[in-house]
Motif scaffolding. Structure first.
Motif, PDB file in Angstrom:
ATOM      1  N   LEU A 265      -4.830  10.409   0.150  1.00 41.08           N
ATOM      2  CA  LEU A 265      -5.623  11.464  -0.767  1.00 41.08           C
ATOM      3  C   LEU A 265      -6.753  10.742  -0.928  1.00 41.08           C
ATOM      4  O   LEU A 265      -7.873  11.587  -1.129  1.00 41.08           O
ATOM      5  CB  LEU A 265      -4.602  11.303  -2.039  1.00 41.08           C
ATOM      6  CG  LEU A 265      -3.343  12.044  -1.849  1.00 41.08           C
ATOM      7  CD1 LEU A 265      -2.429  12.026  -2.933  1.00 41.08           C
ATOM      8  CD2 LEU A 265      -3.664  13.490  -1.435  1.00 41.08           C
ATOM      9  N   GLU A 266      -6.918   9.542  -1.145  1.00 37.92           N
ATOM     10  CA  GLU A 266      -8.191   8.786  -1.256  1.00 37.92           C
ATOM     11  C   GLU A 266      -9.156   9.084  -0.076  1.00 37.92           C
ATOM     12  O   GLU A 266     -10.463   9.372  -0.477  1.00 37.92           O
ATOM     13  CB  GLU A 266      -8.132   7.191  -1.393  1.00 37.92           C
ATOM     14  CG  GLU A 266      -7.612   6.963  -2.868  1.00 37.92           C
ATOM     15  CD  GLU A 266      -8.298   7.459  -4.151  1.00 37.92           C
ATOM     16  OE1 GLU A 266      -9.409   6.985  -3.815  1.00 37.92           O
ATOM     17  OE2 GLU A 266      -7.911   7.628  -5.147  1.00 37.92           O
ATOM     18  N   PHE A 267      -8.751   8.857   1.060  1.00 39.21           N
ATOM     19  CA  PHE A 267      -9.559   9.094   2.115  1.00 39.21           C
ATOM     20  C   PHE A 267     -10.230  10.682   2.295  1.00 39.21           C
ATOM     21  O   PHE A 267     -11.045  10.848   2.501  1.00 39.21           O
ATOM     22  CB  PHE A 267      -8.616   8.940   3.464  1.00 39.21           C
ATOM     23  CG  PHE A 267      -9.569   9.270   4.662  1.00 39.21           C
ATOM     24  CD1 PHE A 267     -10.455   8.385   5.265  1.00 39.21           C
ATOM     25  CD2 PHE A 267      -9.298  10.453   5.310  1.00 39.21           C
ATOM     26  CE1 PHE A 267     -11.184   8.941   6.409  1.00 39.21           C
ATOM     27  CE2 PHE A 267      -9.841  10.894   6.583  1.00 39.21           C
ATOM     28  CZ  PHE A 267     -10.854   9.881   7.024  1.00 39.21           C
TER      29      PHE A 267
ATOM     30  N   LYS B 183     -10.460  12.625  -0.476  1.00 36.83           N
ATOM     31  CA  LYS B 183     -11.358  12.876  -1.674  1.00 36.83           C
ATOM     32  C   LYS B 183     -12.886  12.236  -1.005  1.00 36.83           C
ATOM     33  O   LYS B 183     -13.501  12.943  -1.618  1.00 36.83           O
ATOM     34  CB  LYS B 183     -10.691  12.338  -2.718  1.00 36.83           C
ATOM     35  CG  LYS B 183     -11.498  12.123  -4.024  1.00 36.83           C
ATOM     36  CD  LYS B 183     -10.850  11.763  -5.164  1.00 36.83           C
ATOM     37  CE  LYS B 183     -11.742  11.811  -6.246  1.00 36.83           C
ATOM     38  NZ  LYS B 183     -11.095  11.125  -7.575  1.00 36.83           N
ATOM     39  N   LYS B 184     -12.748  11.401  -0.198  1.00 37.57           N
ATOM     40  CA  LYS B 184     -13.896  10.638  -0.104  1.00 37.57           C
ATOM     41  C   LYS B 184     -14.651  11.463   0.986  1.00 37.57           C
ATOM     42  O   LYS B 184     -15.745  11.450   1.130  1.00 37.57           O
ATOM     43  CB  LYS B 184     -13.515   9.110   0.176  1.00 37.57           C
ATOM     44  CG  LYS B 184     -14.817   8.557   0.810  1.00 37.57           C
ATOM     45  CD  LYS B 184     -14.342   6.880   1.260  1.00 37.57           C
ATOM     46  CE  LYS B 184     -15.189   6.166   1.956  1.00 37.57           C
ATOM     47  NZ  LYS B 184     -15.010   5.208   2.575  1.00 37.57           N
TER      48      LYS B 184
ATOM     49  N   SER C   9       0.903  -1.219  -0.046  1.00 34.59           N
ATOM     50  CA  SER C   9       0.070  -0.100   0.048  1.00 34.59           C
ATOM     51  C   SER C   9       1.030   1.176  -0.072  1.00 34.59           C
ATOM     52  O   SER C   9       2.057   1.139   0.535  1.00 34.59           O
ATOM     53  CB  SER C   9      -0.924  -0.009   1.238  1.00 34.59           C
ATOM     54  OG  SER C   9      -0.131  -0.011   2.320  1.00 34.59           O
TER      55      SER C   9
ATOM     56  N   LYS D  64      -1.149   7.608  -1.263  1.00 40.46           N
ATOM     57  CA  LYS D  64      -2.245   7.409  -1.856  1.00 40.46           C
ATOM     58  C   LYS D  64      -3.658   7.281  -1.198  1.00 40.46           C
ATOM     59  O   LYS D  64      -4.165   7.822  -1.367  1.00 40.46           O
ATOM     60  CB  LYS D  64      -2.256   6.186  -2.767  1.00 40.46           C
ATOM     61  CG  LYS D  64      -3.175   6.004  -3.912  1.00 40.46           C
ATOM     62  CD  LYS D  64      -2.871   4.997  -4.956  1.00 40.46           C
ATOM     63  CE  LYS D  64      -3.955   4.691  -6.092  1.00 40.46           C
ATOM     64  NZ  LYS D  64      -3.386   3.548  -6.803  1.00 40.46           N
ATOM     65  N   GLU D  65      -3.490   6.482  -0.253  1.00 41.34           N
ATOM     66  CA  GLU D  65      -4.579   5.912   0.746  1.00 41.34           C
ATOM     67  C   GLU D  65      -4.954   7.216   1.538  1.00 41.34           C
ATOM     68  O   GLU D  65      -6.151   7.612   1.622  1.00 41.34           O
ATOM     69  CB  GLU D  65      -4.049   5.147   1.721  1.00 41.34           C
ATOM     70  CG  GLU D  65      -3.888   3.648   1.113  1.00 41.34           C
ATOM     71  CD  GLU D  65      -3.391   2.569   2.092  1.00 41.34           C
ATOM     72  OE1 GLU D  65      -3.744   2.986   3.618  1.00 41.34           O
ATOM     73  OE2 GLU D  65      -3.038   1.713   1.857  1.00 41.34           O
TER      74      GLU D  65
END
Length: 158
Positions: A16-18, A20-21, A9, A13-14
């Motif tokens: 940024l995804e969090f 964004k969500k 992982s 990136k994780e």
């Protein structure tokens, strides 16, 4: 091999995804049903009380000496405490403009504490006031939890 070693992982990136969500919660910790407690800037919701706190702390930096010479300013947090209690206990909700003013007043009180802490000038009176505030918050939260426990636990329809 351990479980976390199997997955390759990327923490950035994780993250940024969090973000964004969950971007709607970055400036407002309220659920969409409580948007009346928020100010709107373009399409972004901002918690009105928090905005008042942040703005007043920033402005207070310009008036540090005046704030430090006025210990009575700690009382400025009382309207926010009363409003927060009314909202948590009775569900009374004020409009965003009043919440902003309460937040602004709270920010002035917080500035007094913050500036004294940074100058290492903590007094027994300051510690007492903080203890009283936290005591009141704790009692309210515990009482609220006790109130919820008395309600039927089955809220889900089967």
């Amino acid at each position: 091999m351990r479980q976390h070693e199997k997955t390759s992982s990327n923490p950035i990136k994780e993250a940024l995804e969090f973000l964004k969500k969950n971007k709607r919660y970055l400036l407002s910790h309220h659920l969409p049903k409580d948007n009346n407690r928020c100010l709107t800037a373009a399409t972004t919701k901002i918690c009105a009380r928090c905005a008042g706190i942040y703005i007043s702390i920033i402005i207070s930096i310009l008036f540090t000496e005046q704030i430090l010479s006025q210990p009575i300013l700690v009382l400025f947090a009382i309207p926010g405490l009363v409003e927060w209690t009314a909202h948590r206990w009775k569900g009374i909700s004020l409009n965003a403009e009043i919440l902003f003013v309460n937040g602004f007043l709270m920010g002035v009180a917080y500035s007094y504490f913050l500036f004294n802490i940074l100058r290492n000038q903590i007094t027994i009176e300051m510690i007492s006031i903080v203890a009283i505030y936290f005591g009141i918050f704790t009692l309210i939260i515990l009482a609220k939890k006790k109130k919820y426990r008395k309600q039927p636990t089955s809220r889900w329809k089967v």
